[in-house]
Design a protein around this motif. Structure first.
Motif: not given
Length: 339
Positions: A136-138, A143-145, A167-171
């Motif tokens: 999921l990191r990729g 998506l953020q970019l 940001r929440r999902l990334t955390e």
């Protein structure tokens, strides 16, 4: 159980033998007496008969009671051992048995097989969770970019909401990956000396605000100034999960108390459980994360429901020092009329 069956059988045979012997003795006495003397012995024979029945009943009841206590003790010890593994953060080691009965040992063997299957399934689940989080990191980064690239053409409010959710999902993903590394022993705790009460106060600041938003009270009372060797990040994740679960899945006052004994401080988080668990989740990791992190940190963690409350206890070994004056940390309270 074979030994139990043998013991019960022997007790019943002994009781039957005693009863038969006494009955034969009474019959022989009756036959040896004349007709005129039998009336004189009638009352004495009745007493002997009642006594024989009492002895026979005692010979049966007493051994059966002793044996049943022995069986119940073994079952109670097994139940206590399983309960200890259920609420402990020390994993699920195999159950040891001192009872040598064949049937009981077969039961313990089956339970140990189930524990091994559970450990294997949990290991596979941890590996799968880590793999999913890594994959999921990729997409999240891409998506953020993409949002950053289209920022000038997007509605500012929409951009803010989407950025916050990403940001929440990334955390969540980063926490899951970190937890997987801790569980796989690829990350070792880096412990430094901390004042327990001060560290708890620092970590709990954010949750005071969340409690006020829900018109609830977060009450923290740490009557200790003891210090401990703690990894600040691991300990922070543990407390974050405990507070988050209490706020997301509980209602009313959230209490955190401390209890010092035998060279350790036990932090207890207590809150009332909601009648219906339909509310949004906390930080998504839960008490299982706390157990894994506590085990990696060599802390003891237990949690259990207590009536309509839920209690979580974290035991922290303390450093040898003279206890200073009591420090009490009290959280801000919600308005009394809204509680």
């Amino acid at each position: 159980m074979r030994s139990t069956k043998i013991a019960v059988s022997l007790a019943c045979l002994a009781a039957a033998g005693i009863g038969i012997g006494i009955s034969l003795g009474i019959a022989w006495l009756c036959l040896s007496q004349g007709a005129d003397q039998s009336a004189l012995f009638k009352r004495e024979l009745l007493k002997i008969l009642i006594g024989s029945l009492a002895v026979t009943a005692a010979a049966i009841v007493l051994p059966v009671w002793i044996i049943s206590r022995r069986i119940n003790r073994s079952v109670e010890q097994l139940a206590a051992s399983l309960a200890e593994r259920r609420v402990s953060s020390a994993g699920f080691p195999e159950v040891a048995s001192v009872n040598r009965d064949r049937e009981y040992r077969m039961l313990v063997a089956e339970i140990n097989d189930l524990l091994r299957i559970f450990r294997d399934n949990r290991t596979r689940l941890d590996q799968y969770s880590a793999r999913v989080a890594h994959e999921l990191r990729g997409p999240l980064t891409l998506l953020q970019l993409q949002l950053d690239y289209e920022a000038k053409r997007l509605d500012p409010q929409f951009l803010e909401v989407m950025t916050a959710q990403i940001r929440r999902l990334t955390e969540y993903v980063e926490t899951a990956l970190y937890l997987a590394k801790v569980a796989a022993h690829r990350i070792k705790p880096v412990k430094t000396r901390h004042n327990i009460a001060a560290l708890v106060q620092e970590i709990s600041t954010h949750y005071h605000l969340l409690a006020v938003r829900q018109q609830r009270e977060l009450s923290i009372d740490l009557s200790t100034e003891l210090e401990a060797e703690l990894d600040e990040k691991l300990f922070g994740l543990i407390l974050h999960n405990l507070f988050s679960n209490a706020i997301s899945h509980g209602q009313g006052e959230i209490r955190l108390r401390s209890h010092s004994s035998n060279g350790a401080v036990t932090l207890i988080v207590l809150n009332r459980v909601r009648a219906k668990a339909h509310d949004e989740a906390g930080n998504g990791m839960g008490l299982r994360t706390v157990g894994t992190l506590a085990q990696a940190h060599n802390l003891t963690f237990r949690s259990r429901p207590v009536f309509n409350f839920y209690a979580a206890a974290l035991r922290i070994p303390t450093l040898a020092s003279t206890e200073a004056p009591v420090t009490e940390i009290s959280a801000s309270r919600a308005p009394e009329g809204k509680r």
